[in-house]
Motif scaffolding. Sequence first.
Motif, short mmCIF file in Angstrom:
data_model
loop_
_atom_site.label_atom_id
_atom_site.label_comp_id
_atom_site.label_asym_id
_atom_site.label_seq_id
_atom_site.Cartn_x
_atom_site.Cartn_y
_atom_site.Cartn_z
N GLN A 161 20.73 25.58 41.99
CA GLN A 161 21.76 24.60 42.35
C GLN A 161 21.79 24.44 43.86
O GLN A 161 21.81 25.43 44.61
CB GLN A 161 23.13 25.05 41.84
CG GLN A 161 23.26 25.02 40.32
CD GLN A 161 24.63 25.44 39.85
OE1 GLN A 161 25.07 26.55 40.15
NE2 GLN A 161 25.31 24.58 39.12
N ASN B 297 29.42 20.00 50.40
CA ASN B 297 30.77 19.42 50.38
C ASN B 297 30.84 18.20 51.29
O ASN B 297 31.78 18.02 52.04
CB ASN B 297 31.81 20.47 50.80
CG ASN B 297 31.52 21.06 52.17
OD1 ASN B 297 30.46 20.79 52.76
ND2 ASN B 297 32.44 21.84 52.71
N THR C 58 21.46 20.26 40.16
CA THR C 58 21.12 21.43 39.34
C THR C 58 19.73 21.23 38.77
O THR C 58 19.49 20.25 38.05
CB THR C 58 22.14 21.63 38.21
OG1 THR C 58 23.46 21.72 38.77
CG2 THR C 58 21.84 22.90 37.44
N THR D 47 28.38 16.98 46.40
CA THR D 47 27.33 16.75 45.42
C THR D 47 26.68 18.09 45.05
O THR D 47 26.53 18.96 45.91
CB THR D 47 26.25 15.81 45.98
OG1 THR D 47 26.86 14.57 46.36
CG2 THR D 47 25.17 15.53 44.95
N THR D 48 26.35 18.21 43.76
CA THR D 48 25.64 19.39 43.27
C THR D 48 24.42 18.92 42.48
O THR D 48 24.58 18.22 41.47
CB THR D 48 26.53 20.27 42.39
OG1 THR D 48 27.67 20.70 43.14
CG2 THR D 48 25.76 21.49 41.89
N GLN E 128 24.20 22.69 46.50
CA GLN E 128 25.56 22.13 46.54
C GLN E 128 25.99 21.91 47.98
O GLN E 128 25.69 22.71 48.87
CB GLN E 128 26.54 23.08 45.85
CG GLN E 128 27.95 22.54 45.74
CD GLN E 128 28.85 23.50 44.98
OE1 GLN E 128 28.55 24.68 44.88
NE2 GLN E 128 29.95 23.01 44.45
N SER F 268 28.44 14.52 41.23
CA SER F 268 28.86 14.09 42.56
C SER F 268 30.12 13.25 42.46
O SER F 268 30.27 12.45 41.53
CB SER F 268 27.75 13.29 43.25
OG SER F 268 28.14 12.91 44.56
#
Length: 779
Positions: free
Chosen positions: A540, A544, A601, A598-599, A542, A592
């Motif tokens: 992942q 912010n 994976t 947004t992440t 990620q 997101s």
Amino acid sequence: MPFDLQTILVLRLCVELVVAGAFVVQARRHPTVGGPGWWAAAVVFSTLGSLGFGLRIHSLNLLTVSVANTLLCGAALFAWLGLRSYLGLPRSLRWTAAGLLAILLGQVLFYVVWDSAPARQALFALTGVVVRIGTLRDIQTHDPQRRQPVLQFLRWLTWGELLLLGFVGVAVWFVPDTSPARFGALVPSLLVFFMVDLLLRMVVSFSLVTARLQQESDRARQLVLTRETASRALVDNLSAGVMVFRPDQTLATINTAARRLLGWSTSGANSAMPEPQAPDWRLLREDGRPLPRHEIPFERVLATGQPLSNIVIGVQTGSGDAVSWVLCNAYPDNDALGGLRHVVFTFVDITSLKRAQQQQQALEHQLAQSHKMEALGTLAGGVAHDFNNILAAILGNADLARQDLPPGAPARESLHEISTAARRGRELVRQVQAFSRQQPMERRPVQVAEVVAESGRLLRAATASPFELVQTCADGVLPILADATQLSQVLLNLGTNAAHALEGRAGRIEYRIDALASDDPHLPAAMVQACAGNGAVRVQVQDNGCGMDKATRVRMFEPFFTTRVVGSGTGLGLPVVLGIVQAHGGAIEVDSEPGVGTTFTLYFPAVRALPAAVAETGLASDAGTMAANTSGNTELPGPSSVENPVMAPDAITEPRHILYLDDDDTLVFLVRRLLERRGYKVTAVTDQSVAIEAVRNQPTGFDLLMTDYNMPGMSGLEVARAVLAINPDLPVAVASGYITDELQVEALACGVREVVFKTDAVDAFCEVVARLVSPPRPA
């Protein structure tokens, strides 16, 4: 005696008329109940017989004696038929008519031929006895347990009539014809008794009809209850939900399916936990927005009085966010006067269908994305050849021009910019090829944590933003079978996008690595089979940062789509990520929200670590996969790469003869100049047949054949087969602007020593040539 015979007869006639009228009314009011019609006919016959009996006082004749007695006997027969009709027993008018005819003949016989009043009365009494015995038998057959009080009363009344008729028969038999006074004194008493008997029979008949109506009413009520129970059970067991609302919007009825949808107890109301009178739900449109009040089915039916059908509504119950989708219908239930009693709301749960539609839309989007990728791959394959030729010519001639200039020449700076621009174009082509899966991969067991650490160092060095970089890895994470370089490119691209999303703020970028079991619900369904046994590795990335809205998320994997300003992005970063992940058998998910972050994976199938001897060969994923060197060339296993050392140009005692084949005149001119400057003898041609003929004329006259792969007519591999058929020991190399795994395998099968990437630098190209040529021949 207070009344004379005539008065009694008049009173009897009045009573019989009243009783006959009552039976007629009862027969018309209750036509389904058998008996009243026959009893009315019996009273009519009795009335006519009584009239004849009254006329007998003034005149004895055939009508007043024989016919009157026959009518009275017929009244008894019709009363019996009425009882049989009431009890549902068979009745025959043919035998009744035959019996009446026989009685009439007997009465006429005893009046005309043998005028005997006792005989006529005995025949009358005998008829009455037979009818009463039949009545008693029918009552016993219908009610053997004697459970019906009205029938038991009729039984005792019949027994009384039977005893009286027996007494009359005996009295008539023993009263001589010469004693009319005694018989005349008996007649009024008999008339009074039978009049009372008629009234009692009327009461019994009315009671029988009332009992039958009560039975039918109870049966109908029971049938209604049974049907209601069956209907309720049917509605309750329907898979479709049914809700019945009162006009004040409170619930009147709700079935199990509707309870299940609302999250209520499916076992019904609980006295300890009272159910709500109205459902606690929120109704949504198909687009997910709340349903306005005027569009709610109940309100529309209440306002218009018209039914609604096939309306798709989302139902959100309680405090949860889960939405159930239903296909509903609503219609008004009005009373006989047209007033609204209820609003019936029926629906079918189509949540699974809605999800299937969403999955279908997602698959259609993926299919469209796949078509775009395929189209771009086709475009890349068609354009890369010519574009790489152009870039190779630019880079090669720039290097040659730089070599021809003195060290301080001003043109060197311009040549440097030309080379820089050409290399940027080369990298752009490589990105396009990576996205379209036209670049070879060297897949080996790779520890993702090591690649993440290296990508983090590169990201920190390449980005000046003051972000916090966090890397976490769970214990027990297995390696994955991947190309470490391409995996690093994926992680670096995602990290770069995360850094841009921070927009220069001191945000946070985190790489998280953990393992998932093959039955983990978070694992995408498409990867369950590929991850069976070893599970999957989840990575992942990620941040912010600013996040993405829905419109951007829909298009983020489209080639050349970018949200950056002009000149700061090519729009190929995420498409390249998608292409590499899918080429590794993985999957990617994106979460997101604007202003949140947004992440990304990534899921990759995990593998057990391979033996070191296998990993060192560079063939971990496929026996035919070749190892990629640092310059981007792909080296094929062959004796030249091991036995023939690289010779410096000044060590060549006799020039090595290189045969170069390419359909591009510019490259032919460039390569000839390039190799001749390094002391090689070069024969450069642009026609395949000319190259093959040259080898056929001088099978051992060349030390290396370098051929382009993509040419009109014969491909480079076909040329290699033809040349190697002439001289199997001749080293052959194939140059291509895009290299695939299929090309490598096919080249290995043909005997090609190496596949060269055409846009590599001049030094790298010459190094490949030096490595592949045979050792120098003595002078």
